[in-house]
Structures are given as C-alpha cells and as structure tokens.
Design a protein around this motif. Structure first.
Motif, PDB file in Angstrom:
ATOM      1  N   GLY A 153     -39.773  30.426 -37.328  1.00 50.79           N
ATOM      2  CA  GLY A 153     -38.482  31.097 -37.460  1.00 50.79           C
ATOM      3  C   GLY A 153     -37.479  30.186 -38.126  1.00 50.79           C
ATOM      4  N   LYS A 154     -36.493  30.770 -38.800  1.00 46.60           N
ATOM      5  CA  LYS A 154     -35.508  29.981 -39.532  1.00 46.60           C
ATOM      6  C   LYS A 154     -34.323  29.574 -38.664  1.00 46.60           C
ATOM      7  N   THR A 155     -34.169  30.201 -37.513  1.00 48.28           N
ATOM      8  CA  THR A 155     -33.059  29.875 -36.623  1.00 48.28           C
ATOM      9  C   THR A 155     -33.590  29.697 -35.201  1.00 48.28           C
ATOM     10  N   ALA A 158     -34.313  33.069 -33.661  1.00 46.07           N
ATOM     11  CA  ALA A 158     -35.536  33.685 -34.168  1.00 46.07           C
ATOM     12  C   ALA A 158     -36.764  33.069 -33.500  1.00 46.07           C
ATOM     13  N   GLY A 162     -39.347  34.921 -30.974  1.00 44.46           N
ATOM     14  CA  GLY A 162     -40.765  34.861 -31.316  1.00 44.46           C
ATOM     15  C   GLY A 162     -41.605  34.311 -30.181  1.00 44.46           C
TER      16      GLY A 162
END
Length: 214
Positions: A153-155, A158, A162
């Motif tokens: 995930g990018k953040t 996220a 997940g």
C-alpha cells in the motif's frame, strides 16, 4: 504473497513467539497511552528510560497535571519533540479527567479526540490494552507489509486496511506485534537480514532475491 503463504508466514512467526508483547513498559492503560503518545519519532528504548523516571513520580492524569508543563518536560526532555508532547499529554490528562472520569476511553473516536493521539496511537491502545484486532501501522509494519508482499500500500491507512483483510482471523490480535518485531530485528530498513529470516520462503522479496542470485 498468496493466502497460503500468508497463513504460513504468521504460523512461523507465532511458533517462534507465541505471546508477543509491546516493548514499551507500562503498568496501567494510562501509562500505556502516555508511553505511546511519547513514542512518536522516538525509540521504545528511549521512551522507557524517560517513563521509568516519570512514572515513579506521576502516573495518573491528576499527578501529571500537578507537575505542570515545566515539571513534565524535565522528565521527558531526552525524547524528541518533548515540549509539544508534554503540552499534548497535559491537554489529554485534562480531557480524561473532565470527560472520562480519569480513565482512558476504549472507543476509537474518543481516543482520536485526545490531543496528540492519532490513528496509530489509538490502534496501539485498542489492541494492547483492550485486545481489539487492530493494526497500528508504523514504519516497520509499513516496510514489512510492502517488502514481503503481505499487504502492499502507498499509505499507512492502505496498508492497515490491507492487513485487516489479508491476515487470518486467528492471528489478528497479535499480528501487529509480530510485524513490528520482525521489522525491527530482521526485516530492517537498510539491510534486511534475509539469511536468518524464518519466513523468507513466504516472502516476495526473499524469493526474488534467491532467484536473482540463482
């Protein structure tokens, strides 16, 4: 990392450490909240050194308020950002006394309403103090989740969502401890210790590394 690999990943971590614990030292929910609030951009070792001195003289909301800003700062000045942390902690103590009878609330909304308490801090308190299956995504968990392919995930949010979706229910309560410890001591930022990693067979990074060497 597919579902069977995720299952094996956590089974291996659990076998090695069946009852993982936070490395922050505390003896009450309020002490835990205080330690986690102080731990932002600081090491657990550094926080523990400071809170040992602090909790010996003040370990309740009323006692911390009695210290005042300067008194509290004198106990935590070895911790980064100690002035703003002291201010937030004293504001939090006042709210706990005024709105929650001096007790730490166990709802996410109430915790996140406290000064200096963000989503990650709230997740730690909910998990460690109240046994809720939350994911407190710090730099270690963010790195491990992306590097291994467990929950890319990018953040942080996220990655958190997940992980909540991908980690089997049987491992959820302890998962964030395993991931933090794995990131802190094995899957390190600059040079992961893949040669001694027990879960390398389940890890995307480890498998790619072995393929490139071969």
């Amino acid at each position: 990392m597919n579902a069977s690999q995720v299952e094996r990943f956590f089974a291996i971590l659990k076998a090695a450490n069946p009852a993982p614990q936070t490395e922050l030292e505390y003896a009450s929910v309020f002490e835990l909240l205080t330690a986690v609030l102080l731990s932002a951009q600081a090491t657990d070792v550094g926080v523990n050194k400071a809170t040992r001195r602090l909790f010996a003289v003040a370990n309740t909301p009323a006692a911390l308020l009695a210290l005042g800003q300067e008194g509290l700062e004198s106990h935590i000045k070895t911790i980064g950002l100690y002035r703003s942390k002291a201010r937030h902690l004293l504001q939090t103590c006042r709210i706990l006394l005024d709105r929650h009878g001096g007790e730490v609330p166990r709802s996410r909304a109430d915790l996140e309403a406290l000064p200096g308490v963000g989503r990650k801090t709230a997740n730690v308190v909910l998990n460690v103090a109240f046994g809720e299956p939350t994911m407190a995504v710090d730099t270690h968990i963010f790195r491990v989740s992306n590097r291994t392919g467990l929950a890319p995930g990018k953040t942080p949010l996220a990655v958190e969502l997940g992980l909540l979706e991908r980690v089997p229910e049987a491992y959820l309560v302890d998962a964030h401890h395993w991931l933090i410890l794995h990131g802190r001591y094995v899957c390190q930022a600059r040079k992961p210790l893949c040669k001694v990693c027990a879960v390398i067979q389940e890890c995307d990074y480890g498998r790619n590394l072995k393929s490139s060497v071969a």
